[in-house]
Design a protein around this motif. Sequence first.
Motif, PDB file in Angstrom:
ATOM      1  N   GLU A  54       0.835  -1.203   0.000  1.00 35.68           N
ATOM      2  CA  GLU A  54       0.000   0.000   0.000  1.00 35.68           C
ATOM      3  C   GLU A  54       0.867   1.248   0.000  1.00 35.68           C
ATOM      4  O   GLU A  54       0.579   2.216  -0.723  1.00 35.68           O
ATOM      5  CB  GLU A  54      -0.941  -0.008   1.200  1.00 35.68           C
ATOM      6  CG  GLU A  54      -2.074  -1.013   1.082  1.00 35.68           C
ATOM      7  CD  GLU A  54      -2.915  -1.126   2.347  1.00 35.68           C
ATOM      8  OE1 GLU A  54      -2.573  -0.474   3.359  1.00 35.68           O
ATOM      9  OE2 GLU A  54      -3.907  -1.879   2.327  1.00 35.68           O
ATOM     10  N   ASP A  55       1.940   1.252   0.790  1.00 36.08           N
ATOM     11  CA  ASP A  55       2.864   2.384   0.804  1.00 36.08           C
ATOM     12  C   ASP A  55       3.515   2.580  -0.558  1.00 36.08           C
ATOM     13  O   ASP A  55       3.645   3.710  -1.047  1.00 36.08           O
ATOM     14  CB  ASP A  55       3.949   2.190   1.877  1.00 36.08           C
ATOM     15  CG  ASP A  55       3.403   2.280   3.290  1.00 36.08           C
ATOM     16  OD1 ASP A  55       2.273   2.801   3.461  1.00 36.08           O
ATOM     17  OD2 ASP A  55       4.102   1.824   4.225  1.00 36.08           O
ATOM     18  N   ILE A  56       3.916   1.471  -1.179  1.00 38.29           N
ATOM     19  CA  ILE A  56       4.531   1.554  -2.501  1.00 38.29           C
ATOM     20  C   ILE A  56       3.536   2.084  -3.519  1.00 38.29           C
ATOM     21  O   ILE A  56       3.878   2.924  -4.363  1.00 38.29           O
ATOM     22  CB  ILE A  56       5.084   0.172  -2.928  1.00 38.29           C
ATOM     23  CG1 ILE A  56       6.301  -0.190  -2.077  1.00 38.29           C
ATOM     24  CG2 ILE A  56       5.425   0.141  -4.405  1.00 38.29           C
ATOM     25  CD1 ILE A  56       6.768  -1.624  -2.233  1.00 38.29           C
ATOM     26  N   ASP A  57       2.290   1.621  -3.442  1.00 37.20           N
ATOM     27  CA  ASP A  57       1.266   2.093  -4.367  1.00 37.20           C
ATOM     28  C   ASP A  57       1.006   3.580  -4.177  1.00 37.20           C
ATOM     29  O   ASP A  57       0.875   4.326  -5.154  1.00 37.20           O
ATOM     30  CB  ASP A  57      -0.017   1.292  -4.178  1.00 37.20           C
ATOM     31  CG  ASP A  57      -1.030   1.556  -5.277  1.00 37.20           C
ATOM     32  OD1 ASP A  57      -0.636   1.546  -6.462  1.00 37.20           O
ATOM     33  OD2 ASP A  57      -2.216   1.767  -4.955  1.00 37.20           O
ATOM     34  N   ASN A  58       0.959   4.030  -2.925  1.00 36.47           N
ATOM     35  CA  ASN A  58       0.778   5.463  -2.657  1.00 36.47           C
ATOM     36  C   ASN A  58       1.948   6.262  -3.201  1.00 36.47           C
ATOM     37  O   ASN A  58       1.756   7.337  -3.781  1.00 36.47           O
ATOM     38  CB  ASN A  58       0.610   5.714  -1.156  1.00 36.47           C
ATOM     39  CG  ASN A  58      -0.719   5.193  -0.631  1.00 36.47           C
ATOM     40  OD1 ASN A  58      -1.668   5.045  -1.394  1.00 36.47           O
ATOM     41  ND2 ASN A  58      -0.788   4.904   0.649  1.00 36.47           N
ATOM     42  N   SER A  59       3.154   5.752  -3.034  1.00 39.77           N
ATOM     43  CA  SER A  59       4.338   6.437  -3.570  1.00 39.77           C
ATOM     44  C   SER A  59       4.283   6.475  -5.094  1.00 39.77           C
ATOM     45  O   SER A  59       4.642   7.478  -5.718  1.00 39.77           O
ATOM     46  CB  SER A  59       5.613   5.727  -3.125  1.00 39.77           C
ATOM     47  OG  SER A  59       5.759   5.788  -1.736  1.00 39.77           O
ATOM     48  N   ARG A  60       3.836   5.383  -5.697  1.00 41.43           N
ATOM     49  CA  ARG A  60       3.727   5.326  -7.152  1.00 41.43           C
ATOM     50  C   ARG A  60       2.719   6.354  -7.648  1.00 41.43           C
ATOM     51  O   ARG A  60       2.976   7.065  -8.626  1.00 41.43           O
ATOM     52  CB  ARG A  60       3.308   3.920  -7.590  1.00 41.43           C
ATOM     53  CG  ARG A  60       3.261   3.738  -9.096  1.00 41.43           C
ATOM     54  CD  ARG A  60       2.573   2.434  -9.485  1.00 41.43           C
ATOM     55  NE  ARG A  60       1.206   2.331  -9.021  1.00 41.43           N
ATOM     56  CZ  ARG A  60       0.156   2.876  -9.618  1.00 41.43           C
ATOM     57  NH1 ARG A  60       0.316   3.594 -10.694  1.00 41.43           N
ATOM     58  NH2 ARG A  60      -1.056   2.709  -9.132  1.00 41.43           N
ATOM     59  N   LEU A  61       1.586   6.454  -6.975  1.00 46.72           N
ATOM     60  CA  LEU A  61       0.577   7.434  -7.380  1.00 46.72           C
ATOM     61  C   LEU A  61       1.112   8.850  -7.242  1.00 46.72           C
ATOM     62  O   LEU A  61       0.905   9.704  -8.115  1.00 46.72           O
ATOM     63  CB  LEU A  61      -0.692   7.254  -6.544  1.00 46.72           C
ATOM     64  CG  LEU A  61      -1.504   5.988  -6.823  1.00 46.72           C
ATOM     65  CD1 LEU A  61      -2.654   5.868  -5.827  1.00 46.72           C
ATOM     66  CD2 LEU A  61      -2.028   5.991  -8.237  1.00 46.72           C
ATOM     67  N   SER A  62       1.809   9.110  -6.144  1.00 49.19           N
ATOM     68  CA  SER A  62       2.396  10.426  -5.936  1.00 49.19           C
ATOM     69  C   SER A  62       3.429  10.731  -7.016  1.00 49.19           C
ATOM     70  O   SER A  62       3.453  11.834  -7.579  1.00 49.19           O
ATOM     71  CB  SER A  62       3.042  10.478  -4.546  1.00 49.19           C
ATOM     72  OG  SER A  62       3.646  11.721  -4.329  1.00 49.19           O
TER      73      SER A  62
END
Length: 103
Positions: A54-62
């Motif tokens: 989830e953290d990686i996905d949030n970073s990817r979106l950012s």
Amino acid sequence: MEVLEENRKILLRTNDRLTGIKSIAVETEEIGTAIVQELGEQRQTLNSTRNRLEDIDNSRLSSHRYVSAINRHVFQDKLLLILIIIIEVCTLIGLIYIKYIKK
């Protein structure tokens, strides 16, 4: 007396079987406890992995938002540069017209 002796042997065999069954039950319980503990550890690992994903996905979106913003700025800068070049070419044509053709 013979019946009594036979009943006693039956009781001893039954007692031995019950003792065996009890040891199997204890062993099964230990195995079950070990499995439950391992499953708990695996659950924690999966939860931790899910949180990291989830953290990686949030970073990817950012990051995607930042890259999109950079792309927009690059496009705007190219348009501005083209506009400046057109203005300079028009100015140069105007100066050439004024200096050489109008005289």
